[in-house]
Design a protein around this motif. Structure first.
Motif: not given
Ligand code: SF4
Length: 265
Positions: A164-170
């Motif tokens: 989740x965090x990885x996708x949000x940051x992208x």
């Protein structure tokens, strides 16, 4: 300021444009099953018993992984590579481990590179706070941003954290128009199914902006010797590199969706 490095690779040609020097910072918040640098995951220097065999004889030596270096010391090393970077349109890539884990050290290195006119790339798994990421972004010419798989539970099983965090940051980086190449390690039977690739494409298309392109990094098993030497448990001994036909099919999927794609980075 000082930070902990575990390697510096000269003449890197797969870590961004041109000829680059890749600086590997130690420590990673993830623990991917296929990690090629398992000795990079701990953030501290560590001593690993290295086992080598010659004939019937077994030799055991302690090997220290991780060196404390100052920004000036790293810049002195990079300065020696300037001619190759300059001539080839290359630069410096900060990788790991996960370089954002040492974000204060990384920020100083990026500023020093900028002052010297060196192109900078940051190779990240994206698993960091958005504050840290957005602090580093304006100092970075190019992000090499890892995406592994869209199924969050599987991501957690394979890397130790959901995505989740990885996708949000992208999403944040793309919407603020930073330059990004997506990097996908292609691991047979883990993330090479067309369904996973379709989901990644859908996600990338849904972003409020564009990525520069996609690099497909075929899994290879060269790290198995390292796991053995360091006596670290490795669950991927039987996994082989993906067939060329699988790599080509994934490339085609991305190209048909309008992405510029390279195999190998
Ligand atoms: S993100 Fe990279 S360095 Fe970190 S565990 Fe995964 S493969 Fe290894």
């Amino acid at each position: 300021m000082t930070g902990i490095l575990f390697d510096i690779k000269r003449f890197a040609v797969h870590d961004g444009p041109g000829i680059r020097t890749t600086v590997f910072l130690k420590g990673c918040p993830l623990k991917c099953l296929w990690c090629h640098n398992p000795e990079s995951i701990s953030p501290q220097p560590c001593t690993i018993e290295k086992i080598s065999r010659i004939g019937e004889q077994t030799f055991r030596n302690d090997e220290v992984v991780g060196q404390l270096k100052s920004v000036n010391e790293v810049m002195e090393i990079l300065e020696k590579e300037w001619i190759f970077m300059d001539e080839s349109g290359g630069g410096v890539t900060f990788s790991g481990g996960e370089p954002l884990l040492q974000h204060e050290f990384l920020a100083e290195l990026l500023i020093a590179c900028k002052q010297r006119g060196m192109h900078t790339a940051v190779d990240t798994c994206g698993f960091t706070s958005s504050e840290v990421l957005l602090k580093i972004a304006p100092l970075t010419d190019l992000f090499l941003y890892d995406l592994k798989m869209m199924n969050s539970e599987k991501h957690k099983f394979c890397t130790g954290a959901d995505n989740q965090l990885i996708l949000e940051n992208l999403q944040k980086l793309v919407s603020e128009n930073y330059k990004i190449r997506i990097r996908i390690p292609v691991i047979p039977e883990i993330n090479d199914a067309p369904e996973n690739i379709s989901e990644i494409i859908l996600f990338l298309k849904s972003l409020n902006g564009q990525v520069e392109g996609v690099d497909l990094l075929p899994f290879h098993n060269t790290a198995s010797g390292k796991y053995k030497r360091f006596e670290i448990n490795y669950t991927m001994n039987e996994t082989r590199k993906p067939e060329a036909s699988v790599m080509d099919a994934i490339k085609k999927q991305f190209e048909e969706a309008g992405f510029e794609v390279k195999i190998g980075g």
